[in-house]
Design a protein around this motif. Structure first.
Motif, PDB file in Angstrom:
ATOM      1  N   HIS A   1       0.831  -1.350  -0.073  1.00 46.75           N
ATOM      2  CA  HIS A   1       0.087  -0.107   0.097  1.00 46.75           C
ATOM      3  C   HIS A   1       1.009   1.267  -0.130  1.00 46.75           C
ATOM      4  O   HIS A   1       2.141   0.995   0.297  1.00 46.75           O
ATOM      5  CB  HIS A   1      -1.056   0.026   1.447  1.00 46.75           C
ATOM      6  CG  HIS A   1      -2.140  -0.941   1.009  1.00 46.75           C
ATOM      7  ND1 HIS A   1      -3.252  -0.547   0.161  1.00 46.75           N
ATOM      8  CD2 HIS A   1      -2.523  -1.848   1.830  1.00 46.75           C
ATOM      9  CE1 HIS A   1      -4.099  -1.550   0.331  1.00 46.75           C
ATOM     10  NE2 HIS A   1      -3.644  -2.498   1.429  1.00 46.75           N
ATOM     11  N   PRO A   2       0.377   2.403  -0.335  1.00 41.48           N
ATOM     12  CA  PRO A   2       1.072   3.802  -0.144  1.00 41.48           C
ATOM     13  C   PRO A   2       1.331   4.020   1.145  1.00 41.48           C
ATOM     14  O   PRO A   2       0.914   3.066   2.202  1.00 41.48           O
ATOM     15  CB  PRO A   2       0.216   4.687  -0.977  1.00 41.48           C
ATOM     16  CG  PRO A   2      -0.789   4.046  -1.851  1.00 41.48           C
ATOM     17  CD  PRO A   2      -0.990   2.726  -1.002  1.00 41.48           C
TER      18      PRO A   2
ATOM     19  N   THR B   1      -3.437   1.242  -3.861  1.00 40.59           N
ATOM     20  CA  THR B   1      -4.247   1.355  -2.550  1.00 40.59           C
ATOM     21  C   THR B   1      -5.672   0.326  -2.512  1.00 40.59           C
ATOM     22  O   THR B   1      -6.157   0.322  -1.481  1.00 40.59           O
ATOM     23  CB  THR B   1      -5.234   2.737  -2.873  1.00 40.59           C
ATOM     24  OG1 THR B   1      -5.958   2.590  -4.142  1.00 40.59           O
ATOM     25  CG2 THR B   1      -4.390   3.953  -2.930  1.00 40.59           C
ATOM     26  N   SER B   2      -5.463  -0.525  -3.239  1.00 40.70           N
ATOM     27  CA  SER B   2      -6.433  -1.694  -3.416  1.00 40.70           C
ATOM     28  C   SER B   2      -5.892  -2.896  -2.820  1.00 40.70           C
ATOM     29  O   SER B   2      -5.019  -3.228  -3.359  1.00 40.70           O
ATOM     30  CB  SER B   2      -7.163  -2.038  -4.827  1.00 40.70           C
ATOM     31  OG  SER B   2      -7.839  -3.064  -4.776  1.00 40.70           O
ATOM     32  N   ILE B   3      -6.518  -3.694  -1.612  1.00 41.52           N
ATOM     33  CA  ILE B   3      -6.103  -4.663  -1.154  1.00 41.52           C
ATOM     34  C   ILE B   3      -6.255  -5.713  -2.062  1.00 41.52           C
ATOM     35  O   ILE B   3      -5.543  -6.813  -2.074  1.00 41.52           O
ATOM     36  CB  ILE B   3      -6.793  -4.911   0.360  1.00 41.52           C
ATOM     37  CG1 ILE B   3      -6.220  -6.186   0.998  1.00 41.52           C
ATOM     38  CG2 ILE B   3      -8.273  -5.012   0.311  1.00 41.52           C
ATOM     39  CD1 ILE B   3      -5.031  -6.068   1.458  1.00 41.52           C
TER      40      ILE B   3
ATOM     41  N   LEU C   1      -3.496  -5.783  -4.733  1.00 44.44           N
ATOM     42  CA  LEU C   1      -2.235  -6.170  -3.904  1.00 44.44           C
ATOM     43  C   LEU C   1      -2.231  -7.698  -3.941  1.00 44.44           C
ATOM     44  O   LEU C   1      -1.235  -8.391  -4.147  1.00 44.44           O
ATOM     45  CB  LEU C   1      -2.064  -5.584  -2.687  1.00 44.44           C
ATOM     46  CG  LEU C   1      -1.555  -4.199  -2.780  1.00 44.44           C
ATOM     47  CD1 LEU C   1      -1.460  -3.679  -1.112  1.00 44.44           C
ATOM     48  CD2 LEU C   1      -0.412  -3.862  -3.334  1.00 44.44           C
ATOM     49  N   GLU C   2      -3.302  -8.403  -3.519  1.00 44.76           N
ATOM     50  CA  GLU C   2      -3.371  -9.623  -3.296  1.00 44.76           C
ATOM     51  C   GLU C   2      -3.219 -10.427  -4.673  1.00 44.76           C
ATOM     52  O   GLU C   2      -2.595 -11.491  -4.873  1.00 44.76           O
ATOM     53  CB  GLU C   2      -4.696 -10.176  -2.842  1.00 44.76           C
ATOM     54  CG  GLU C   2      -5.014  -9.859  -1.448  1.00 44.76           C
ATOM     55  CD  GLU C   2      -6.310  -9.838  -0.645  1.00 44.76           C
ATOM     56  OE1 GLU C   2      -6.546  -9.836   0.645  1.00 44.76           O
ATOM     57  OE2 GLU C   2      -7.298 -10.130  -1.587  1.00 44.76           O
ATOM     58  N   LYS C   3      -3.929  -9.867  -5.633  1.00 46.49           N
ATOM     59  CA  LYS C   3      -3.673 -10.586  -7.155  1.00 46.49           C
ATOM     60  C   LYS C   3      -2.081 -10.541  -7.555  1.00 46.49           C
ATOM     61  O   LYS C   3      -1.823 -11.512  -8.114  1.00 46.49           O
ATOM     62  CB  LYS C   3      -4.518  -9.789  -8.040  1.00 46.49           C
ATOM     63  CG  LYS C   3      -4.443 -10.449  -9.450  1.00 46.49           C
ATOM     64  CD  LYS C   3      -4.918 -11.857  -9.372  1.00 46.49           C
ATOM     65  CE  LYS C   3      -6.423 -11.996  -8.980  1.00 46.49           C
ATOM     66  NZ  LYS C   3      -6.798 -13.410  -9.066  1.00 46.49           N
ATOM     67  N   ALA C   4      -1.384  -9.520  -7.113  1.00 44.71           N
ATOM     68  CA  ALA C   4      -0.074  -9.264  -7.636  1.00 44.71           C
ATOM     69  C   ALA C   4       0.759 -10.613  -6.796  1.00 44.71           C
ATOM     70  O   ALA C   4       1.569 -10.841  -7.333  1.00 44.71           O
ATOM     71  CB  ALA C   4       0.634  -8.102  -7.152  1.00 44.71           C
ATOM     72  N   VAL C   5       0.101 -10.632  -5.421  1.00 43.12           N
ATOM     73  CA  VAL C   5       0.843 -11.641  -4.902  1.00 43.12           C
ATOM     74  C   VAL C   5       0.729 -13.018  -5.223  1.00 43.12           C
ATOM     75  O   VAL C   5       1.439 -13.797  -5.588  1.00 43.12           O
ATOM     76  CB  VAL C   5       0.355 -11.903  -3.098  1.00 43.12           C
ATOM     77  CG1 VAL C   5       1.109 -13.008  -2.506  1.00 43.12           C
ATOM     78  CG2 VAL C   5       1.076 -10.513  -2.426  1.00 43.12           C
TER      79      VAL C   5
ATOM     80  N   ILE D   1       2.660  -8.129   2.826  1.00 45.09           N
ATOM     81  CA  ILE D   1       2.452  -8.441   4.340  1.00 45.09           C
ATOM     82  C   ILE D   1       0.824  -8.295   4.478  1.00 45.09           C
ATOM     83  O   ILE D   1       0.294  -7.104   3.886  1.00 45.09           O
ATOM     84  CB  ILE D   1       3.003  -7.379   5.081  1.00 45.09           C
ATOM     85  CG1 ILE D   1       4.427  -7.257   4.989  1.00 45.09           C
ATOM     86  CG2 ILE D   1       2.739  -7.667   6.602  1.00 45.09           C
ATOM     87  CD1 ILE D   1       4.915  -5.914   4.079  1.00 45.09           C
ATOM     88  N   LEU D   2       0.063  -9.143   4.631  1.00 53.89           N
ATOM     89  CA  LEU D   2      -1.337  -9.478   4.749  1.00 53.89           C
ATOM     90  C   LEU D   2      -1.743  -9.922   6.189  1.00 53.89           C
ATOM     91  O   LEU D   2      -0.944 -10.605   6.942  1.00 53.89           O
ATOM     92  CB  LEU D   2      -1.798 -10.289   3.752  1.00 53.89           C
ATOM     93  CG  LEU D   2      -1.492  -9.978   2.176  1.00 53.89           C
ATOM     94  CD1 LEU D   2      -2.076 -11.110   1.194  1.00 53.89           C
ATOM     95  CD2 LEU D   2      -1.961  -8.703   1.775  1.00 53.89           C
TER      96      LEU D   2
END
Length: 307
Positions: free
Chosen positions: A191-192, A219-221, A224-228, A236-237
């Protein structure tokens, strides 16, 4: 037969005590209650005399409840809730006003599903406005008076107090096939600024001297999850957000352990007096649903998480 006598509590004094305890400031509470600070202090003093207990403790960062005050705070909430509910049923007048509520995006779907519909149904005359943002940004909005209350993690911000709700469980998350290069900078999806998990991860990496690079920022969780999941980076989740396509990384993978973080309920000091009862009603519902257990259904069912 002699008349039985005992200690009778002033309901308005109880309301003043609750506002002072929740805001941590006599000045802020006086503004909410439309009273002078001296009048509010006198109410609290009389309440302490009736209960023969010190209820509030002054410190460098404001006012906090004493152990007796903490006990009274919980009981007073229930007493006033029943009183106000009875008055509303007899008079036909429910709560009104405006409640601006903030919550971190990662927890928003669960809060929206489990809490907000019940609040709206119980208080149809209250205007509820809900927003999502990182915890640091929520804290800034609270201080600017843009929010009435917020659920936020206890960092990275300087808000004092707050009611503890649940402990988060931050973990390093990677795709099942992701292989860490021990020499190259660690690729991170983050996230930023103002995100507590970002702060926790970067602090832990810098403490161990591990180089890193923010290869993906959103800014979207969910992004970020898709990038992981596709192996673009690690992140970090909250452990509860791990999907079957992810695995949890540990010190055995060469990554530092992460400190915990606590979700807390914070009040703004700039809520209008007319809206305060509605704000407190939402706060009470959040405490009832989330204290000690958090918003995750899986946490109650003992689910097994991927490693």
């Amino acid at each position: 037969m002699s008349e039985r006598t005992g200690v009778a509590l002033d309901l308005e004094a109880l309301r003043s005590f609750m506002v002072v305890a929740q805001l941590g400031s006599f000045a802020a509470a006086a503004e909410h209650r439309h009273r002078t600070v001296s009048a509010l202090s006198m109410q609290i003093k009389r309440l302490e005399e009736r209960l023969d207990s010190r209820l509030l403790v002054r410190g460098s960062r404001g006012v906090t409840p004493s152990p007796a005050g903490e006990l009274l705070l919980g009981e007073a909430r229930e007493l006033l809730r029943q009183h106000d509910g009875l008055v509303a049923r007899l008079t036909g007048k429910g709560l009104s006003g405006r409640v601006r509520f903030g919550m971190p995006e990662g927890y928003a779907p669960h809060l929206v599903e489990q809490v907000l519909p019940d609040f709206v149904a119980a208080h149809p005359n209250v205007l509820l406005e809900a927003v999502t943002a990182p915890s640091g940004e929520l804290a800034n909005r609270l201080e600017r008076g843009e929010l009435s209350l917020a659920v936020a993690l206890d960092r990275p911000h300087s808000l004092a107090g707050g009611t503890p709700l649940w402990q988060s469980a931050p973990v390093w998350a990677a795709s099942r096939e992701f292989v860490i290069d021990p020499i190259a900078p660690l690729p991170l999806a983050l996230h930023p600024l103002h995100c507590p998990f970002r702060s926790l991860g970067i602090e832990a990496l810098e403490e161990m001297g591990r180089e890193w690079s923010a290869v993906f920022t959103s800014t979207s969780i969910h992004t970020l999850e898709k990038a992981v999941e596709v192996g673009l980076a690690i992140s970090i989740l909250d452990r509860q957000r791990l999907t079957p396509a992810m695995r949890m990384l540990t010190p055995e993978d060469g990554l530092p352990a992460l400190a915990g973080s606590e979700a807390r309920l914070y009040f703004s000091r700039r809520v209008g007096a007319a809206s305060w009862p509605a704000v407190e009603a939402l706060a009470e519902l959040l405490r009832q649903r989330l204290e000690g257990v958090g918003p995750w259904p899986a946490r109650r069912s003992g689910a097994v998480y991927p490693r």
